[in-house]
Design a protein around this motif. Structure first.
Motif, short mmCIF file in Angstrom:
data_model
loop_
_atom_site.label_atom_id
_atom_site.label_comp_id
_atom_site.label_asym_id
_atom_site.label_seq_id
_atom_site.Cartn_x
_atom_site.Cartn_y
_atom_site.Cartn_z
N PHE A 74 -24.07 -35.86 -26.58
CA PHE A 74 -23.44 -34.71 -25.92
C PHE A 74 -24.46 -33.59 -25.84
O PHE A 74 -25.14 -33.28 -26.81
N SER A 75 -24.52 -32.95 -24.67
CA SER A 75 -25.40 -31.82 -24.48
C SER A 75 -24.67 -30.79 -23.62
O SER A 75 -24.35 -31.08 -22.47
N GLY A 76 -24.38 -29.62 -24.20
CA GLY A 76 -23.67 -28.61 -23.43
C GLY A 76 -22.74 -27.80 -24.29
O GLY A 76 -22.99 -27.58 -25.48
N PHE A 77 -21.64 -27.38 -23.68
CA PHE A 77 -20.65 -26.54 -24.35
C PHE A 77 -19.28 -27.20 -24.26
O PHE A 77 -18.81 -27.53 -23.17
N VAL A 96 -22.91 -26.52 -28.33
CA VAL A 96 -21.90 -25.86 -29.15
C VAL A 96 -20.55 -26.50 -28.88
O VAL A 96 -20.22 -26.83 -27.74
N SER A 97 -19.74 -26.64 -29.95
CA SER A 97 -18.38 -27.14 -29.81
C SER A 97 -17.43 -26.28 -30.61
O SER A 97 -17.70 -25.96 -31.77
N LEU A 98 -16.29 -25.93 -29.99
CA LEU A 98 -15.20 -25.22 -30.64
C LEU A 98 -13.98 -26.12 -30.60
O LEU A 98 -13.42 -26.35 -29.53
N ALA A 99 -13.59 -26.67 -31.76
CA ALA A 99 -12.44 -27.57 -31.84
C ALA A 99 -11.89 -27.53 -33.26
O ALA A 99 -12.54 -27.02 -34.18
N LEU A 100 -10.71 -28.08 -33.46
CA LEU A 100 -10.10 -28.15 -34.78
C LEU A 100 -10.99 -28.94 -35.75
O LEU A 100 -11.29 -28.51 -36.84
N TRP A 101 -11.42 -30.14 -35.30
CA TRP A 101 -12.31 -30.98 -36.10
C TRP A 101 -13.46 -31.43 -35.21
O TRP A 101 -13.25 -32.03 -34.17
N ASN A 102 -14.67 -31.11 -35.63
CA ASN A 102 -15.89 -31.55 -34.95
C ASN A 102 -16.55 -32.60 -35.82
O ASN A 102 -16.83 -32.36 -36.99
N ASP A 103 -16.81 -33.78 -35.26
CA ASP A 103 -17.37 -34.90 -36.00
C ASP A 103 -18.56 -35.46 -35.23
O ASP A 103 -18.39 -36.11 -34.21
N GLY A 111 -24.44 -25.86 -32.69
CA GLY A 111 -23.45 -25.43 -33.67
C GLY A 111 -22.08 -25.99 -33.41
O GLY A 111 -21.72 -26.34 -32.29
N THR A 112 -21.31 -26.08 -34.51
CA THR A 112 -19.91 -26.45 -34.43
C THR A 112 -19.08 -25.36 -35.10
O THR A 112 -19.47 -24.81 -36.13
N ILE A 113 -17.95 -25.05 -34.47
CA ILE A 113 -17.02 -24.05 -34.98
C ILE A 113 -15.65 -24.71 -35.01
O ILE A 113 -15.14 -25.12 -33.97
N GLY A 114 -15.09 -24.84 -36.22
CA GLY A 114 -13.80 -25.49 -36.35
C GLY A 114 -13.25 -25.37 -37.75
O GLY A 114 -13.90 -24.82 -38.64
N VAL A 115 -12.08 -25.90 -37.97
CA VAL A 115 -11.50 -25.90 -39.30
C VAL A 115 -12.28 -26.87 -40.19
O VAL A 115 -12.60 -26.58 -41.33
N VAL A 116 -12.62 -28.05 -39.63
CA VAL A 116 -13.44 -29.04 -40.34
C VAL A 116 -14.59 -29.44 -39.43
O VAL A 116 -14.39 -29.76 -38.26
N ASN A 117 -15.81 -29.41 -39.99
CA ASN A 117 -17.01 -29.83 -39.27
C ASN A 117 -17.73 -30.86 -40.12
O ASN A 117 -18.09 -30.57 -41.26
N ALA A 123 -27.89 -30.84 -39.36
CA ALA A 123 -27.09 -29.85 -38.63
C ALA A 123 -27.75 -28.49 -38.70
O ALA A 123 -28.16 -28.06 -39.78
N VAL A 124 -27.82 -27.80 -37.56
CA VAL A 124 -28.41 -26.46 -37.52
C VAL A 124 -27.40 -25.42 -37.96
O VAL A 124 -27.70 -24.58 -38.81
N PHE A 125 -26.15 -25.47 -37.43
CA PHE A 125 -25.19 -24.40 -37.71
C PHE A 125 -23.77 -24.95 -37.75
O PHE A 125 -23.35 -25.66 -36.82
N ASN A 126 -23.04 -24.65 -38.83
CA ASN A 126 -21.62 -24.98 -38.94
C ASN A 126 -20.85 -23.74 -39.39
O ASN A 126 -21.25 -23.09 -40.36
N LEU A 127 -19.76 -23.44 -38.70
CA LEU A 127 -18.87 -22.35 -39.08
C LEU A 127 -17.47 -22.93 -39.14
O LEU A 127 -16.96 -23.43 -38.13
N GLY A 128 -16.84 -22.91 -40.33
CA GLY A 128 -15.51 -23.48 -40.43
C GLY A 128 -14.93 -23.37 -41.82
O GLY A 128 -15.54 -22.81 -42.73
N GLY A 129 -13.76 -23.94 -41.99
CA GLY A 129 -13.12 -23.97 -43.29
C GLY A 129 -13.86 -24.90 -44.24
O GLY A 129 -14.19 -24.54 -45.37
N VAL A 130 -14.13 -26.14 -43.78
CA VAL A 130 -14.86 -27.13 -44.56
C VAL A 130 -16.00 -27.65 -43.69
O VAL A 130 -15.78 -28.12 -42.57
N ASN A 131 -17.22 -27.55 -44.22
CA ASN A 131 -18.41 -28.05 -43.52
C ASN A 131 -19.08 -29.10 -44.40
O ASN A 131 -19.42 -28.81 -45.54
#
Length: 192
Positions: A74-77, A96-103, A111-117, A123-131
């Motif tokens: 995957f390449s993009g947003f 970049v991906s914004l979703a509930l769970w990024n796997d 980067g991934t932004i989600g509740v679970v990554n 991985a360069v960047f993770n923002l979430g509840g559990v990474n």
């Protein structure tokens, strides 16, 4: 003999039509897709109501809810508009991906932004509840962060890594090679 040639030609023609790169896709759910099949790659735009499955995806990928799977890279947003989506990339991800769970099963350059990554590679960047990064993480911001190797920053309530080459900031910080294995507030590598 002619039947064998006809059969071989039909098989060849059917394989040539699979795996094409399509410019756009509209998907109701995986398997009910218009513009591209799960065997095709999408290179520009994909809109998914309840999910979709493709080989490779590049460009803008928008989903409402459900399950989105990319069997290759995957390449993009990617964005799940209502957030309730599992986004899975079986290869590498650049973007970049914004979703509930990024796997991501490969490397994450972006980067991934989600509740679970979760990332199986680096991985360069993770923002979430559990990474969770099973390779090397550069920056993890979340409630609970884990990486096999951290070369950068872990900032969260609980941070854990086997090999720290950077800084952990949080309530509980575990690093097997840290100043001490477990420290509150800040932990860093012994030779940092």
């Amino acid at each position: 003999m002619n039947l064998k040639l006809l059969t071989a030609g039909a098989i060849l023609a059917s394989t040539v039509s699979f795996g094409a790169v399509k410019p756009a896709q509209f998907s109701v759910l995986p398997g009910v897709q218009f513009g591209a099949t799960k065997y095709d790659s999408v290179a520009n735009f994909s809109f998914n109501l309840l999910g979709a499955e493709n080989q490779n995806v590049s460009g803008l990928d928008v989903s409402l809810v459900g399950y989105r799977q990319v069997n290759g890279n995957f390449s993009g947003f990617h964005v799940a508009l209502f957030g309730f989506e599992a986004f899975r990339v079986n290869g590498n991800m650049n973007g970049v991906s914004l979703a509930l769970w990024n796997d991501v099963h490969g490397n994450l350059n972006g980067g991934t932004i989600g509740v679970v990554n979760t990332t199986d590679g680096n991985a360069v960047f993770n923002l979430g509840g559990v990474n969770v990064t099973r390779g090397e993480a550069t920056v993890q911001l979340g409630f609970v962060n884990y990486a096999e190797t951290t070369k950068g920053l872990q900032f969260g309530f609980v941070n854990a890594t086997k090999n720290l080459e950077g800084v952990q900031v949080g309530f509980v910080n575990y690093a097997a090679n840290g100043v001490l294995p477990v420290l509150p507030i800040v932990n860093f590598r012994k030779s940092f």
